[in-house]
Structure formats: structure tokens, C-alpha cells
Scaffold this motif. Structure first.
Motif, PDB file in Angstrom:
ATOM      1  N   VAL B  21      -7.080  -7.535  -1.050  1.00 59.11           N
ATOM      2  CA  VAL B  21      -6.599  -8.572  -1.971  1.00 59.11           C
ATOM      3  C   VAL B  21      -5.122  -8.880  -1.681  1.00 59.11           C
ATOM      4  CG1 VAL B  21      -6.091  -9.052  -4.390  1.00 59.11           C
ATOM      5  CG2 VAL B  21      -8.291  -8.044  -3.745  1.00 59.11           C
ATOM      6  N   MET B  22      -4.346  -7.816  -1.418  1.00 56.45           N
ATOM      7  CA  MET B  22      -2.917  -8.019  -1.127  1.00 56.45           C
ATOM      8  C   MET B  22      -2.749  -8.925   0.104  1.00 56.45           C
ATOM      9  SD  MET B  22       0.468  -6.279  -1.137  1.00 56.45           S
ATOM     10  CE  MET B  22       0.185  -4.585  -1.481  1.00 56.45           C
ATOM     11  N   GLU B  23      -3.509  -8.656   1.156  1.00 59.34           N
ATOM     12  CA  GLU B  23      -3.381  -9.446   2.379  1.00 59.34           C
ATOM     13  C   GLU B  23      -3.785 -10.903   2.145  1.00 59.34           C
ATOM     14  OE1 GLU B  23      -4.114  -5.675   5.442  1.00 59.34           O
ATOM     15  OE2 GLU B  23      -5.797  -6.914   4.758  1.00 59.34           O
ATOM     16  N   PRO B  33       4.168  -7.175  -5.440  1.00 51.93           N
ATOM     17  CA  PRO B  33       5.138  -6.114  -5.106  1.00 51.93           C
ATOM     18  C   PRO B  33       4.422  -4.859  -4.616  1.00 51.93           C
ATOM     19  CG  PRO B  33       4.875  -6.268  -7.477  1.00 51.93           C
ATOM     20  CD  PRO B  33       4.107  -7.425  -6.890  1.00 51.93           C
ATOM     21  N   HIS B  34       5.064  -4.150  -3.709  1.00 51.51           N
ATOM     22  CA  HIS B  34       4.425  -2.953  -3.160  1.00 51.51           C
ATOM     23  C   HIS B  34       5.496  -1.999  -2.647  1.00 51.51           C
ATOM     24  CE1 HIS B  34       4.787  -6.072  -0.006  1.00 51.51           C
ATOM     25  NE2 HIS B  34       5.253  -5.078   0.721  1.00 51.51           N
ATOM     26  N   LEU B  35       5.193  -0.734  -2.651  1.00 55.64           N
ATOM     27  CA  LEU B  35       6.128   0.257  -2.112  1.00 55.64           C
ATOM     28  C   LEU B  35       5.495   1.115  -1.017  1.00 55.64           C
ATOM     29  CD1 LEU B  35       7.966   1.364  -5.369  1.00 55.64           C
ATOM     30  CD2 LEU B  35       9.011   0.248  -3.387  1.00 55.64           C
ATOM     31  N   CYS B  36       4.287   1.610  -1.246  1.00 51.37           N
ATOM     32  CA  CYS B  36       3.712   2.490  -0.223  1.00 51.37           C
ATOM     33  C   CYS B  36       3.015   1.690   0.865  1.00 51.37           C
ATOM     34  CB  CYS B  36       2.761   3.511  -0.842  1.00 51.37           C
ATOM     35  SG  CYS B  36       1.266   2.797  -1.526  1.00 51.37           S
ATOM     36  N   TYR B  37       2.662   0.439   0.579  1.00 54.33           N
ATOM     37  CA  TYR B  37       1.987  -0.385   1.570  1.00 54.33           C
ATOM     38  C   TYR B  37       2.984  -0.915   2.599  1.00 54.33           C
ATOM     39  CZ  TYR B  37       0.163  -4.705   3.579  1.00 54.33           C
ATOM     40  OH  TYR B  37      -0.192  -5.689   4.460  1.00 54.33           O
ATOM     41  N   HIS B  38       2.587  -0.891   3.875  1.00 56.20           N
ATOM     42  CA  HIS B  38       3.362  -1.539   4.927  1.00 56.20           C
ATOM     43  C   HIS B  38       2.366  -2.077   5.942  1.00 56.20           C
ATOM     44  CE1 HIS B  38       5.947  -2.118   8.425  1.00 56.20           C
ATOM     45  NE2 HIS B  38       6.964  -2.119   7.593  1.00 56.20           N
ATOM     46  N   THR B  44      -2.707   3.732   1.609  1.00 56.66           N
ATOM     47  CA  THR B  44      -3.025   4.944   0.857  1.00 56.66           C
ATOM     48  C   THR B  44      -3.186   4.688  -0.634  1.00 56.66           C
ATOM     49  OG1 THR B  44      -0.685   5.416   0.625  1.00 56.66           O
ATOM     50  CG2 THR B  44      -1.829   6.476   2.444  1.00 56.66           C
ATOM     51  N   GLY B  45      -2.699   3.572  -1.115  1.00 54.95           N
ATOM     52  CA  GLY B  45      -2.821   3.292  -2.554  1.00 54.95           C
ATOM     53  C   GLY B  45      -2.112   4.299  -3.424  1.00 54.95           C
ATOM     54  N   ALA B  46      -0.979   4.763  -2.993  1.00 55.23           N
ATOM     55  CA  ALA B  46      -0.338   5.876  -3.688  1.00 55.23           C
ATOM     56  C   ALA B  46       0.615   5.459  -4.799  1.00 55.23           C
ATOM     57  CB  ALA B  46       0.410   6.752  -2.681  1.00 55.23           C
ATOM     58  N   CYS B  47       1.294   4.351  -4.669  1.00 51.30           N
ATOM     59  CA  CYS B  47       2.379   4.069  -5.609  1.00 51.30           C
ATOM     60  C   CYS B  47       1.952   3.288  -6.849  1.00 51.30           C
ATOM     61  CB  CYS B  47       3.513   3.337  -4.895  1.00 51.30           C
ATOM     62  SG  CYS B  47       3.149   1.602  -4.566  1.00 51.30           S
ATOM     63  N   ARG B  48       0.872   2.580  -6.752  1.00 56.05           N
ATOM     64  CA  ARG B  48       0.319   1.806  -7.871  1.00 56.05           C
ATOM     65  C   ARG B  48       1.236   0.678  -8.369  1.00 56.05           C
ATOM     66  NH1 ARG B  48      -4.739   2.095  -9.225  1.00 56.05           N
ATOM     67  NH2 ARG B  48      -4.233   1.669 -11.395  1.00 56.05           N
ATOM     68  N   LEU B  49       2.160   0.261  -7.563  1.00 53.81           N
ATOM     69  CA  LEU B  49       3.003  -0.850  -7.990  1.00 53.81           C
ATOM     70  C   LEU B  49       2.279  -2.185  -7.772  1.00 53.81           C
ATOM     71  CD1 LEU B  49       5.836  -1.483  -9.095  1.00 53.81           C
ATOM     72  CD2 LEU B  49       6.519  -2.002  -6.759  1.00 53.81           C
ATOM     73  N   CYS B  50       1.315  -2.174  -6.885  1.00 51.90           N
ATOM     74  CA  CYS B  50       0.686  -3.424  -6.475  1.00 51.90           C
ATOM     75  C   CYS B  50      -0.524  -3.757  -7.326  1.00 51.90           C
ATOM     76  CB  CYS B  50       0.274  -3.319  -5.017  1.00 51.90           C
ATOM     77  SG  CYS B  50      -1.028  -2.105  -4.788  1.00 51.90           S
ATOM     78  N   VAL B  51      -0.636  -3.101  -8.496  1.00 49.69           N
ATOM     79  CA  VAL B  51      -1.849  -3.313  -9.295  1.00 49.69           C
ATOM     80  C   VAL B  51      -2.027  -4.771  -9.707  1.00 49.69           C
ATOM     81  CG1 VAL B  51      -2.120  -0.993 -10.213  1.00 49.69           C
ATOM     82  CG2 VAL B  51      -0.572  -2.621 -11.350  1.00 49.69           C
ATOM     83  N   GLN B  61      -6.483  -2.554 -10.577  1.00 46.57           N
ATOM     84  CA  GLN B  61      -6.802  -2.114  -9.211  1.00 46.57           C
ATOM     85  C   GLN B  61      -5.566  -2.241  -8.321  1.00 46.57           C
ATOM     86  OE1 GLN B  61     -10.327  -1.537  -8.246  1.00 46.57           O
ATOM     87  NE2 GLN B  61     -10.465  -1.426 -10.479  1.00 46.57           N
ATOM     88  N   SER B  62      -5.424  -1.306  -7.397  1.00 45.32           N
ATOM     89  CA  SER B  62      -4.305  -1.469  -6.460  1.00 45.32           C
ATOM     90  C   SER B  62      -4.717  -2.455  -5.366  1.00 45.32           C
ATOM     91  CB  SER B  62      -3.860  -0.134  -5.872  1.00 45.32           C
ATOM     92  OG  SER B  62      -4.962   0.568  -5.390  1.00 45.32           O
ATOM     93  N   SER B  63      -4.026  -3.566  -5.334  1.00 42.26           N
ATOM     94  CA  SER B  63      -4.456  -4.678  -4.482  1.00 42.26           C
ATOM     95  C   SER B  63      -4.337  -4.355  -2.994  1.00 42.26           C
ATOM     96  CB  SER B  63      -3.631  -5.927  -4.798  1.00 42.26           C
ATOM     97  OG  SER B  63      -2.269  -5.661  -4.557  1.00 42.26           O
ATOM     98  N   CYS B  64      -3.552  -3.313  -2.643  1.00 44.73           N
ATOM     99  CA  CYS B  64      -3.402  -3.013  -1.225  1.00 44.73           C
ATOM    100  C   CYS B  64      -4.602  -2.278  -0.660  1.00 44.73           C
ATOM    101  CB  CYS B  64      -2.117  -2.229  -0.959  1.00 44.73           C
ATOM    102  SG  CYS B  64      -2.177  -0.547  -1.585  1.00 44.73           S
ATOM    103  N   THR B  65      -5.491  -1.792  -1.532  1.00 39.34           N
ATOM    104  CA  THR B  65      -6.665  -1.093  -1.010  1.00 39.34           C
ATOM    105  C   THR B  65      -7.984  -1.793  -1.346  1.00 39.34           C
ATOM    106  OG1 THR B  65      -6.631   0.299  -2.982  1.00 39.34           O
ATOM    107  CG2 THR B  65      -5.631   1.210  -0.998  1.00 39.34           C
TER     108      THR B  65
HETATM  109  S1  FES Z   1       1.536  -0.681  -2.465  1.00 42.65           S
HETATM  110 FE1  FES Z   1       1.494   1.333  -3.163  1.00 42.65          FE
HETATM  111  S2  FES Z   1      -0.491   1.394  -4.064  1.00 42.65           S
HETATM  112 FE2  FES Z   1      -0.471  -0.545  -3.184  1.00 42.65          FE
END
Ligand code: FES
Ligand code: SF4
Ligand code: SF4
Ligand code: SF4
Ligand code: FES
Lengths: 158, 899
Positions: B21-23, B33-38, B44-51, B61-65
């Protein structure tokens, strides 16, 4: 820097020969090594890394994640001083300092003669007896500075 | 490709199956917004900022995963989403130091930006702050564990992209930190200081030391450029503030895709080094005196002209440079040929890849890397021979590591157990100089087992019968006796390579720097044709060029036998074309090569030399001989950025602008022409080499007028078919790969697609020949030379880069533990290494990287110069000297040994 350690790695090799091709066996391997040596010697971990193809940084991560693993040899007697809420209010911190003072080590350390290791724990489940500590698997409560001195003296002698 | 339709914030978006979804949002211009995604890294869906809120799903949902699905309705900015993001940020800030005032990353920090955007203050949760000491125990960068938000990007970069696995999470909960094994210094870990972890860190936890306090994002301008340290041609951004380069970051260039190595990231401070030449120098009574340009230029023109008039044009020699631009190389050979009338022009490609140019031109008709760097990642078998890729071409090394993690198999043939060899499925540790025997044995096995590609051989090649006959005598057992490699290993390697779907061969100086260099190269070409691994994606024969513009310097005709574009000087048609364009009669006799020029100088046949950006006093074989030769000259002029060992011998020294101080183009190892831009002014009165060349030509009575390097390249394009369609307007960004014959041509990703450049590929059967010098009673060991990761060529740049010099300040010789024991040598002791040409004292490094009969020295260090020892014996075709093998002995040096 690695301290020069001469350690017989036969037991490690034997353990590895049984598990090294099993996926996800890292934890088992580490447990068995710790059982054999009492702790996880560095040369043993390097051997595990090479044999199982797991980077040393990852193994270090796993080992430090689980409280059950120890990277340093541990003393004959492990003293766990409780710093849970009940013990904390009733002077747990002072007990920890006292033990440390007597043994000349801080939490996580082991005396040079390998007799004692000092650790801090969250709650021993003996809150009614606070402040409390454990030596080996024996729990002692209602501690005072004097009592702590006696206990250590007693353990030192056997 | 299946497409998927979904709604994001009410907007209808078409995405590809498998996207997250993020892409999809990103492509539609909706920023989440995202922190762990690059984008370069595993998710990894670790930071949960991208919900985000997805209709039908209860939880955010974390949009990066989350992958896109047909008909999905996504909301990225509901109150619920905003609240959740605020909580994530509040928790992070609760234990983040608020040191933005002094933080390097302020203005470029994701956490700072999001805190601002979501109006989050740091005091909502009274969290514990972390109080770890700053990790500051390596020369390159610091890690601040207190600022680290444990997003894990650096870990994934190091493991999955760089393949080093130096760091990982350690400890647990609030104590979780990113550490090396045993929390030791990175210097003692597998870290190679690529600094790629720094470029993915979203916050200010990782800071390059040399950039500290020099300027923050809003204060500097970013100027695109190309790293000058090797032939990979990584694109970089130079950070410029107050006319100074204060930092470097990776650009998304086609060769490096956002990655760099230690030299690229931490080695550019040589630009500011106080040793930089800033004024022309003229030798008066044995001492250098500062002079004005006018005076120096007319002196140079006058002296060179006088020598030509007195002794004839061939009494002059010109050394061009693989470090300067294409335009400058073009002008240098034009100066030699048109202005002074000699073909005595060459450069140090002679010392690295002359045999590739000769060998591949014979076999295929074109002497360059056949395929492109990024294709390596998709090969299923990679055969690396004579290349220490992870150190000499570090970023290409990462493509190999990534190919391996995708399942590719790796064969490495190298006399040393390099880091790359350690990753190989098969390591063939052959003796230096036994390559032909090794390759022939592999081909013998392939033919014997009928694993050769008959269709390819029938349709695309000639000369197969002769090859077949010759190979009969090279059974693996015979080759074992020559190479020292167990026969069964060669069998395995042969079968792996022959049965590949896409097999690619990478090689470098381990193949070329031999008296049999051309033979070695033709052998490799034979192997590729025999198995049909050429002319397709991710296959091919790929010489990795050493210096940043060695390909370009060759393309531009800085060679004694060819004009630009490899048009021969003894071909009347070609010569006629250049005579017409340049307005002068041109010499038809092939000129002298580097080593031949040195010999001619010593013999008094060459009287004057012009050396631009080269340092033969460190790079060439048998340095004592080079010194004698240069000292004999009546006139030597050196144009360089530093007072090199060679410049010390000159009569006139001219100060040049470095790559960051001028315009131009470099051609990287994959034939890609890329632009460099002027980021800062040259120091003092230093001038760009191209301008100096024009001015010398003018002073010698030849009009050479160009407004800019763009004009020069335009002239090149009219005379060089493979560069015909290349112009500055087309070069912004990705650059162009030659052949690019006309302005509408997109450039060429890989060569020899349906047809070889010469028509049919040609098998040249080559028999094994011993190196010129082989161990004997007096000199029982084989000395080999090479590079290390932290330095470049003669060290004139890298040894003036502070951090590189700090980590690897000096030379050494590698000796196998058994050999060392037999000689009574301990690690770290000073030893004397001797050959028939001379001796040097250096430190012993006892290691099983080398085999028992081999010793190895890096050649970057003038004070322990390996090239005092090396053999100037030449390959008869390519005239490349045998830098990789000579006979040597080692003894303990003097009495005052150790440290
Ligand atoms: S950017 Fe960190 S969980 Fe998606
Ligand atoms: S500098 Fe490179 S090798 Fe070192 S930790 Fe960072 S990513 Fe890993
Ligand atoms: S150092 Fe940077 S990239 Fe690495 S975990 Fe910490 S915040 Fe993330
Ligand atoms: S790989 Fe080569 S071009 Fe790329 S950063 Fe390193 S030295 Fe520079
Ligand atoms: S708090 Fe100490 S025993 Fe529970």
C-alpha cells in the motif's frame, strides 16, 4: 579484544555435529553448549558461527536477548538480589550494595576466585519476606546488613 | 503483469500486483510517514508509524507491509491514524535526547520532521533517557546509541545489501542496541566501513567524522559527481558550502544504486589537503621556484619544441592518465600526435588492462567489459578469476554477494584466500601465473563431458577444431601439477560453470598483469564461447577496470597504436580522417608503450616527457630503473594535483584541478560515460588539465580552442563512431553506454548480442607458458602484488585522506604461517623482501590468506614500494609487465626489528 582462552572444543564439535544442519537449531545448540561449559565461551561461539553459517553478530544478539545465556563463566554460587517493588521499598537496593561491597563486584560480575556471581532480579515471589535474595536455589528473606554478611561468610566456606 | 485497482484517500489508484500500500501510495503522490521502511531494504513493519485505515480491517495496518488488493479502500489521514502516529512518535521522543541544536542531522532527520509535522512534543511520556557513551572507536564514523531509534535499517543494509553482517540487535527491551558481536569496535568486526548504514539511518545516530560540524542540510548545496577512486563509477553528491566540499553522499547512479564504499564516502577530503599544488613550479639550480603560468607554459612549449626540432618528434614521450577526463585524454593524444608529431603516447592502462584490450579485440573484436554491472546480480553462476572484487571494486562486490543470496553459485580462482573466496562454492587456489593451465583444464572437462554449447560454437565462432586438439593434453591431472589445485576441484568448477543458465566471468589484474596476459584473456574468451555464456543478459566476459577512467582513456586513444575509438594509426583511411580534422600530417609509425618509453629514456632515445596525472615512480615495475630513466631526461614536465614522487624529478610542475573542480566525463568499467560537474574552485592558481593542454598547444603554435569540455566531447563524437551519439545534453543522470553511434541511439547494455563485433568469435588455442621468472634456489617464493580496500593506486589521493590513512597507514607483506615459521619470522616483525631488482623492508603479516609458496604485497606505499621488486618483463603482444609474479626471498630485516 578476545582474551586468550584455551578451551577444549570437542564438546562443541560434538554438539554441532548433531544439530548443525537442522534449521532453527541455534537456540538448542547454545543451550547444550552452556550445559557443557557452564557458560558460552567465545571460541565456542566462533565455531558455531562458522559451522552453522550464522554471523557472530547475530549469535551475540540471540545470546544477549535471552536471560538464560551467559557469556562469562559464572561463580559457584549465584546471588540474586531482588529489586522488585516490595523489596525496593524495603531496602533491596541497600542489600545489593552491601553484597557488592563485601564481594568487591557489581551486578553481572563474578569474583576472581569464581566463587560468587552477583545478579539483580525483578521479583523472587517472596514479597512477604522483603527484602529478599537467593543464593543458588535457596531463598533468604527479611534481610539486614548483618544477615547478608553472615550468609556470604557461610557460603564462602563451603 | 497483473494490475490492481484500489482507492487511497478517495483517489482511484492503479498498482501492480505484489506492491505494498505504501508503494502504491507513493506512486500516486500520497506520502505516508515511515521510519523503519526504506526502498532498498527488506520490510519489517517494526515502527508502526506508517499505519493506515483499511476498510473492513479492524486494526490499523502498517502500509509498508500490507500488499495491495483489488477494490481495497485505504485512508491514510483519519483522526484515528493521526492519533496512532502521534503515540508512536511520543513514545520515541520520550527517550530520545533533544539535542537537535547540535545534531548533525537536524534539517535532514525523519524524526524531527515528523515531530514537527504531527506537533508532538518530547515531554508527553516522562521516559527514561538512554545514557550510553558515544561509540567513537574507529576513524570513520560515530554511533550515538542514545539517538538510535532501533529501526534496524542499518542492520538490514549491512546484512542484506552489503553482505557484511557486522552489526545486529543485541540485548532486549529498553536496553536493545545495535552492536557488533561482543560490542567490540567496528575495526575488529567484519565491517568494511562502506558507510552505507549511515545513508539509511533516518536520524542522527550515525555521523561521518570528517563531516562533523561543517554544515547541515540547509546550509550546503549538493553537486552530482562521480567517485574518482575506481572503475565502478559510483555516482556521488558532493556537499558544498562556502566553496568547500564538506561532505559526500551516495547518488542513485546506475552502477551503485545508492551504495558507496569506504573510499568514495570517506576518502574525498584529499581535495582540501595542504599538499595540493597551487602554483606552477620551475626547477632552478635544483630547487623548485614558484612561477607565473605564462612563464611556465611558454617554457614547456619551448623546451618540448626544441627537443622535437633537434632530435625528431619521437624523442618526446607523453603519459596521459586514467584519472583525468575523457576530454583531457583526447587532448593529450591530440597534443602528442597533431602538435608534436609522435605516437609516443600511452598511460597506465598499459599496466593494468592492455592485455584485455589486445586479447578481447582478437577474440571478439572489442576490448571492453561485455555486460553491465547490474546484470551481475541476476547471473546464476559467477566465475571470478584474478579479481579481489570486494577490495578493489567494492560496490561490484556487493552485486556478487546479493547474487549469492538470490541463489547464484560462485567460483573464485585466486592465489589468495580473499574475503570473496571465502564466500565461494569452489575456491581454486592456483599458483600465480598458472591461469592458462587452469582454464584449459576446465575446458578439457567441459568437452570431455560434452557440456559445451554446440549450437553457439557452430553458429557464432570459428577456430574450434584447433582449440579442441590443443585441449586434449590438459587433463585436470596434468593441470594439477602446474596449478597446485586438486583435479577434482577443477572438475567441479568446470561443471558448475558449463551447466549454468547465465554464467558470467569477471576478471581483473590477476589475469592481465602477466607476460602471458593476452593469452590469459584469450583463454577466458575461449571458455565463454565454448559454453555460450556471452551475448546475453547476465553473461559475458567482464574485465573490471581499475582506475576511474581507464576505459575512457583507452577509448580516447591515449595509446600508442590507435586514435580515439581504436582506429589504428597505421591504417591510412583512419589517419586521413584525423589529418583532415586536425589539420596536420600525422605520424604513421606505432609509438612506444609506458615501459618501452622508460627504456628509451634510459637509452637516451627519448629526451623529453610530459606526464599528466600519473605516478610511474610508484606504479611502474622496477622503480629504481624508472628513476634512472626519468633522471636522464633533458626535460620533464608533470601536470598533477599533488607533488608526487614523479613530480619531484620534474623540471616544471604544473598544478591541476581535481575532479570536483572541473567539468568533464569519465567512462566507467561498463562503458558508461558519466558527467562530472564543477562543485568548487581549484585551489590557488591550479587549472583544469584540459585548459592547460590547450594553452601548451597554443604556445607551441597550434590553435586549440574550446569554450568548454562539452565542445571537446562534441569533436570526439564526430571522430569516434562508438561515441557518435554522445553529447553533454544527453548525459545528465544515468549517462550512456557505448557503442552509441548516433544521437537517437539509447546506448548498449551488453555487447555481441547476435553477432560479435568482429563477426564470428574466434577461438585462439593457447598453451601454458611459465611466467618470466619462476622460483628457484636463490629466490624460492612467488611474490604477487595488489590492492587493499582502503587505498587506491599509488596512494597520492587515498593516503592524503585522513581516515583512510589512519586505518591503514603503511605497507606489509603477507606470509603463510608455515613459511614464516620456517624462516623464523613472527607477525609484525620487520622483514626484508628481495628480488633480482632490489629490496624493501616492510612489516610481516603472517596469515593463511596466501599459500605457502606465495607472498603478497600491496603496492600503494612509496616507502615500501612493491614495485621496487616487480619484474618489468613484458607480454609480447600487449606489452604489459608481469606485476603479479616474480621470484623473491624474505629474511628478517636487520636487528632493530618489530614495530
Ligand atoms: S515504516 Fe515502519 S512499520 Fe512501516
Ligand atoms: S559501514 Fe558498512 S560494513 Fe560497516 S556496519 Fe555499516 S553497513 Fe556494515
Ligand atoms: S543507527 Fe540509525 S538506522 Fe540503525 S537502528 Fe539506529 S536509528 Fe535505525
Ligand atoms: S566502488 Fe569505486 S567508484 Fe564506487 S565508491 Fe568505491 S572507489 Fe568509488
Ligand atoms: S519484590 Fe522482592 S520478592 Fe517480590
Amino acid at each position: 579484544m578476545s582474551q586468550p582462552q584455551t578451551i577444549n572444543l570437542d564438546a562443541v564439535r560434538e554438539i554441532l555435529s548433531r544439530h548443525k544442519d537442522t534449521k532453527g537449531a541455534l537456540i538448542t545448540v547454545l543451550q547444550e553448549i552452556q550445559e557443557a561449559y557452564g557458560y558460552l565461551p567465545r571460541p565456542a561461539l566462533s565455531e558455531v558461527s562458522a559451522a552453522m553459517g550464522v554471523p557472530l553478530s547475530k549469535i551475540f544478539g540471540v545470546v544477549t536477548f535471552y536471560a538464560q545465556f551467559h557469556l562469562k563463566p559464572r561463580g559457584k554460587h549465584v546471588i540474586r538480589v531482588c529489586l522488585g517493588t516490595a523489596c525496593h521499598v524495603r531496602g533491596g537496593e541497600r542489600m545489593l550494595e552491601k553484597v557488592g561491597e563485601i564481594l568487591g563486584i557489581g551486578p553481572g560480575e563474578t569474583t576472581d576466585d569464581q566463587k560468587f556471581t552477583l545478579e539483580r532480579v525483578a521479583c523472587l515471589g517472596a514479597c512477604g519476606l522483603a527484602p529478599a535474595l537467593m543464593i543458588g536455589d535457596q531463598t533468604y528473606g527479611r534481610l539486614t546488613g548483618k544477615r547478608v554478611e553472615e550468609l556470604i561468610k557461610q557460603y564462602r566456606e563451603n | 503483469m497483473t494490475t490492481v485497482n484500489l482507492w487511497i484517500d478517495g483517489k482511484n489508484v492503479t498498482a501492480r500486483q505484489g506492491m505494498t500500500v505504501m508503494e502504491a501510495a507513493e506512486e500516486a503522490g500520497i506520502r505516508i510517514p515511515h521510519l523503519c521502511y526504506h526502498p532498498l531494504l527488506e520490510k519489517t513493519g517494526a515502527c508502526r508509524l506508517c499505519v493506515v485505515e483499511i476498510e473492513g480491517a479492524r486494526a490499523l495496518q502498517s502500509s509498508c507491509t500490507v500488499p495491495v488488493a483489488e477494490g481495497m479502500r485505504v485512508h491514510t489521514m483519519t483522526q484515528r491514524v493521526i492519533n496512532a502516529r502521534k503515540t508512536v512518535l511520543e513514545l520515541l521522543l520520550a527517550n530520545h535526547p533533544t539535542e537537535c541544536l547540535t545534531c548533525e542531522k537536524a534539517g535532514d532527520c525523519a524524526l524531527q520532521d515528523y515531530a514537527y509535522e504531527y506537533n508532538v512534543r518530547s515531554d508527553v511520556y516522562p521516559g527514561k533517557k538512554k545514557e550510553y557513551p558515544l561509540e567513537d572507536n574507529n576513524p570513520f564514523f560515530t554511533r550515538d546509541h542514545n539517538k538510535c531509534i532501533v529501526c534496524g535499517r542499518c542492520i538490514r543494509m549491512c546484512a542484506d545489501i552489503q553482505g557484511q553482517y557486522a552489526i545486529d540487535y543485541a540485548y532486549r527491551g529498553f536496553s536493545t542496541r545495535v552492536l557488533t558481536a561482543y560490542d567490540e569496535s567496528l575495526v575488529d568486526s567484519p565491517c568494511v566501513f562502506c558507510g552505507n548504514c549511515i545513508s539509511v539511518c533516518p536520524v542522527g545516530a550515525l555521523t561521518p567524522k570528517w563531516e562533523r560540524g561543517k554544515g547541515r542540510k540547509w546550509q550546503y548545496e549538493k553537486v552530482r559527481s562521480v567517485c574518482p577512486y575506481c572503475g565502478v563509477g559510483c555516482q556521488i553528491y558532493l556537499h558544498v558550502k562556502d566553496s568547500k566540499v564538506i561532505g559526500v553522499s551516495a547518488a542513485d547512479g546506475p552502477a551503485n544504486r545508492g551504495l558507496l564504499c569506504v573510499k568514495g564516502r570517506f576518502g574525498q577530503d584529499f581535495l582540501e589537503h595542504p599538499d595540493r599544488l597551487t602554483k606552477p613550479l620551475i626547477r632552478v639550480d635544483g630547487r623548485f621556484v614558484e612561477a607565473e603560468w605564462e612563464e611556465a607554459l611558454s617554457l614547456v612549449a619551448e623546451k618540448l619544441s626544441a627537443i622535437r626540432d633537434k632530435y625528431g618528434p619521437d624523442a618526446l614521450g607523453f603519459l596521459s592518465s586514467a584519472k583525468v577526463t575523457n576530454e583531457e585524454n583526447y587532448l593529450m593524444q591530440k597534443l602528442a600526435r597533431a602538435v608534436f608529431g609522435t605516437n609516443n603516447v600511452d598511460h597506465c592502462a598499459r599496466l593494468c588492462h592492455a592485455s584485455s584490450v589486445a586479447g578481447l579485440a582478437a577474440s571478439f573484436g572489442s576490448g571492453a567489459m561485455t555486460n553491465s554491472i547490474e546484470e551481475i546480480e541476476n547471473a546464476d553462476v559467477i566465475f571470478v578469476i584474478g579479481s579481489n572484487t570486494k577490495e578493489a571494486h567494492p560496490v561490484i562486490g556487493t552485486y556478487i554477494t546479493r547474487a549469492i543470496s538470490k541463489g547464484a553459485r560462485l567460483i573464485v580462482a585466486d592465489p589468495r584466500k580473499t574475503d570473496l573466496a571465502a564466500c565461494a562454492d569452489v575456491h581454486l587456489q592456483h599458483l600465480p601465473g598458472s591461469d592458462v593451465a587452469l582454464l584449459n583444464a576446465m575446458m578439457h572437462v567441459i568437452l570431455r563431458d560434452r557440456l559445451h554449447n554446440e549450437d553457439f560454437i557452430r553458429n557464432r565462432t570459428e577456430g574450434f577444431t584447433e582449440l579442441k586438439e590443443m585441449l586434449e593434453e590438459y587433463s585436470p591431472e596434468v593441470a594439477e601439477g602446474i596449478t597446485g589445485v586438486p583435479a577434482d576441484k577443477m572438475e567441479i568448477a568446470a561443471r558448475i560453470f558449463a551447466t549454468a543458465k547465465k554464467g558470467t566471468i569477471l576478471y581483473s589484474m590477476g589475469i592481465t598483469q602477466h607476460t602471458t596476459g593476452t593469452d590469459n584473456v584469450m583463454s577466458i574468451a575461449n571458455l565463454a564461447m565454448l559454453t555460450g555464456h556471452i551475448g546475453r543478459e547476465s553473461t559475458g566476459v567482464n574485465p573490471l577496470r581499475g582506475q576511474n577512467n581507464v576505459q575512457g582513456a583507452c577509448d580516447m586513444g591515449a595509446l600508442p597504436n590507435v586514435f580515439p575509438g581504436y582506429q589504428r594509426v597505421d591504417d591510412p583511411t583512419a589517419r586521413g580522417k584525423f589529418e583532415k580534422a586536425w589539420g596536420r600530417a600525422l605520424p604513421d609509425k606505432v609509438g612506444l608503450t609506458v615501459v618501452e618509453m622508460m627504456n628509451a629514456a634510459r637509452a637516451g632515445q627519448i629526451r623529453g616527457m610530459f606526464i599528466m596525472g600519473e605516478n610511474p615512480m610508484v606504479s611502474d615495475p622496477d622503480i629504481s630503473h624508472v628513476k634512472e630513466s626519468l633522471e636522464q631526461l633533458e626535460f620533464l614536465v608533470v601536470l598533477d594535483i599533488f607533488p608526487t614522487e614523479t613530480a619531484q624529478l620534474a623540471h616544471v610542475v604544473l598544478p591541476a584541478a581535481a575532479y570536483a573542480e572541473k567539468e568533464g566525463t569519465f567512462t566507467n568499467t561498463e562503458r558508461r560515460v558519466q558527467r562530472i560537474y564543477r562543485a568548487v574552485p581549484p585551489p590557488g592558481q591550479a587549472r583544469p588539465d584540459w585548459l592547460v593542454l590547450c594553452q601548451i598547444a597554443k604556445a607551441a603554435g597550434y590553435e586549440m580552442d574550446y569554450d568548454s569540455p562539452a565542445d571537446i566531447l562534441a569533436e570526439v563524437a564526430t571522430l569516434t563512431p562508438s561515441y557518435g551519439g554522445i553529447s553533454y545534453e544527453r548525459l545528465d543522470g544515468e549517462g550512456l553506454q557505448w557503442p552509441c553511434p548516433d544521437p537517437g541511439h539509447p546506448g548498449t547494455r551488453y555487447l555481441h548480442k547476435d553477432k560479435f563485433t568482429r563477426g564470428l568469435g574466434r577461438f585462439y588455442p593457447v598453451a601454458f607458458k611459465e611466467p618470466a621468472e619462476w622460483p628457484d634456489k636463490d629466490y624460492p617464493l612467488i611474490l604477487s602484488t595488489g590492492r587493499v580496500l582502503y587505498h587506491y593506486h599509488t596512494g597520492s589521493m587515498s593516503r592524503r585522506a585522513r581516515a583512510l590513512d589512519e586505518l591503514v597507514p603503511g605497507g606489509y607483506v603477507e606470509i603463510h604461517p608455515k613459511t614464516a615459521e620456517a624462516l623464523g619470522i613472527a607477525d609484525g616483525q620487520m622483514v626484508r623482501v628481495e628480488t633480482r631488482r632490489g629490496w624493501v623492508d616492510t612489516k610481516a603479516r603472517v596469515t593463511d590468506t596466501v599459500s605457502q609458496r606465495v607472498i603478497f604485497m600491496p603496492f600503494h606505499f612509496a616507502e615500501a614500494a612493491a614495485n621496487v621488486l616487480t619484474n618489468p618483463a613484458l607480454d609480447p603482444v600487449a606489452k604489459i609487465p608481469e606485476l603479479k609474479v616474480c621470484a623473491a626471498r624474505v629474511t628478517l630485516a636487520g636487528k632493530g626489528d618489530a614495530q
